[in-house]
Design an enzyme around this catalytic site. Sequence first.
Site, PDB file in Angstrom:
ATOM      1  CB  CYS A  13       0.828  -2.445  -3.684  1.00 24.81           C
ATOM      2  SG  CYS A  13      -0.485  -1.773  -2.637  1.00 24.81           S
ATOM      3  CG  ASN A  16      -0.535  -0.581   2.831  1.00 27.41           C
ATOM      4  OD1 ASN A  16      -0.493  -0.204   3.994  1.00 27.41           O
ATOM      5  ND2 ASN A  16      -0.661  -1.855   2.529  1.00 27.41           N
ATOM      6  CB  CYS A  18      -5.645  -1.982  -4.248  1.00 29.07           C
ATOM      7  SG  CYS A  18      -6.679  -0.528  -4.546  1.00 29.07           S
ATOM      8  NE  ARG A  19      -1.041  -3.185  -6.879  1.00 33.04           N
ATOM      9  CZ  ARG A  19      -0.034  -2.670  -7.574  1.00 33.04           C
ATOM     10  NH1 ARG A  19       0.529  -3.380  -8.543  1.00 33.04           N
ATOM     11  NH2 ARG A  19       0.423  -1.465  -7.307  1.00 33.04           N
ATOM     12  CB  SER A  20       0.285  -4.406  -0.139  1.00 33.16           C
ATOM     13  OG  SER A  20      -0.152  -3.099   0.130  1.00 33.16           O
ATOM     14  CG  ASP A 130      -3.014  -0.154  -8.673  1.00 30.50           C
ATOM     15  OD1 ASP A 130      -4.077  -0.472  -8.089  1.00 30.50           O
ATOM     16  OD2 ASP A 130      -2.368   0.863  -8.388  1.00 30.50           O
TER      17      ASP A 130
END
Length: 158
Positions: A13, A16, A18-20, A130
Amino acid sequence: MAASNGKAVLFVCLGNICRSPIAEAVFRKLATDNSVVDHWVIDSGAVSDWNVGCSPDARALACLRNHGIETDHRARQVTKDDFATFDHILCMDESNLRDLKKKASQVKNCKAKIELLGIYDPQKQLIIQDPYYGNEEDFETVYEQCVRCCKAFLENYS
């Protein structure tokens, strides 16, 4: 870097944090629960260098903990080597995809298949938004999307 049978996945993301890292932790848990974690190299990274060395966002960590998942991940930026060592690079949105394809075009021995993680979503939600400027509910939405996508990806490649 590849596991003994050559399966390696990198979740990406923007920063690196939050999402990933959520996707990485979810996939690691699913692979562990399915007794295939030893067959995979699993990591996550960022297209930017903004958060290198940082822990995931506190809300991401709280969301994972609420689902019984822990992570000690530290943010890192995607490197040129990643395109040659990972089989799959799965990103969260079109901007990540553009950035990764641009970087991949500068790598001579790129073997990674670069895709949106959302293409594996049985609910067809292609983009994982995000949650950084959102609230805890937004992190929960990301978690749920990652679970659906990672389950489908794991089933497809196991």
